[in-house]
Design a protein around this motif. Structure first.
Motif, mmCIF file in Angstrom:
data_model
loop_
_atom_site.group_PDB
_atom_site.id
_atom_site.type_symbol
_atom_site.label_atom_id
_atom_site.label_comp_id
_atom_site.label_asym_id
_atom_site.label_seq_id
_atom_site.Cartn_x
_atom_site.Cartn_y
_atom_site.Cartn_z
ATOM 1 N N LYS A 1 2.825 -0.198 2.379
ATOM 2 C CA LYS A 1 2.864 -0.373 0.788
ATOM 3 C C LYS A 1 2.791 -1.943 0.591
ATOM 4 O O LYS A 1 2.180 -2.368 -0.175
ATOM 5 N N ASP A 2 3.892 -2.690 1.155
ATOM 6 C CA ASP A 2 3.724 -3.938 1.074
ATOM 7 C C ASP A 2 2.759 -4.719 1.640
ATOM 8 O O ASP A 2 2.236 -5.676 0.848
ATOM 9 N N GLN B 1 0.156 -4.478 -0.950
ATOM 10 C CA GLN B 1 0.754 -4.689 -2.253
ATOM 11 C C GLN B 1 -0.272 -5.233 -3.406
ATOM 12 O O GLN B 1 -0.487 -5.042 -4.430
ATOM 13 N N VAL C 1 -2.728 -1.800 -3.569
ATOM 14 C CA VAL C 1 -2.396 -0.185 -3.975
ATOM 15 C C VAL C 1 -1.287 -0.193 -4.909
ATOM 16 O O VAL C 1 -0.270 -0.991 -5.123
ATOM 17 N N GLU D 1 1.889 5.102 -4.730
ATOM 18 C CA GLU D 1 2.668 5.556 -3.554
ATOM 19 C C GLU D 1 1.830 5.405 -2.388
ATOM 20 O O GLU D 1 0.705 5.583 -2.260
ATOM 21 N N VAL D 2 2.636 5.126 -1.325
ATOM 22 C CA VAL D 2 2.096 5.164 0.064
ATOM 23 C C VAL D 2 2.928 6.334 0.810
ATOM 24 O O VAL D 2 4.351 6.301 0.885
ATOM 25 N N LEU E 1 -3.050 6.383 0.781
ATOM 26 C CA LEU E 1 -2.706 5.187 -0.343
ATOM 27 C C LEU E 1 -3.190 5.526 -1.686
ATOM 28 O O LEU E 1 -4.414 5.591 -1.588
ATOM 29 N N ALA F 1 -5.456 2.961 -4.671
ATOM 30 C CA ALA F 1 -5.839 1.949 -3.773
ATOM 31 C C ALA F 1 -7.228 1.406 -3.637
ATOM 32 O O ALA F 1 -7.578 0.280 -3.151
#
Length: 99
Positions: free
Chosen positions: A43-44, A47, A50, A53-54, A69, A72
């Motif tokens: 996710k980071d 970032q 997205v 959530e992942v 993802l 996204a």
């Protein structure tokens, strides 16, 4: 080390969701990937693109992971203005991650 040194990846899409697999070349590297490449790390790493959530799914028999993802693809293939509307290059970006 870059992920590409110990794993390969493929990407798929459905609507505004990207699906990225991460598969260890060697069974011995699966645990390292399990510890280092969490849903939070992915996710980071993504970032900037997205919005949702992942989720990480573990597939130990395949020495693989599947990352889903959400939000996204800039709204999805028919709505996105991105050059890579399907997100096929996201697997290459993931493999550029340092662990």
């Amino acid at each position: 080390m870059k992920l590409r040194e110990i794993a390969h990846s493929r990407t798929g899409d459905k609507g505004n969701i990207s699906n990225i697999s991460l598969i260890a070349f060697e069974e011995t590297d699966y645990e390292l990937l399990k510890d280092k490449v969490t849903a939070a790390v992915v996710k980071d790493w993504f970032q900037d693109i997205v919005a949702g959530e992942v989720i990480r799914y573990e597939l130990p028999n395949l020495k693989a992971f599947n990352f889903v993802l959400y939000g996204a693809l800039g709204g999805g293939v028919t709505k996105s203005l991105a050059q890579d509307m399907h997100g096929k290059s996201l697997s290459s970006k993931l493999l550029d991650l340092d662990i």
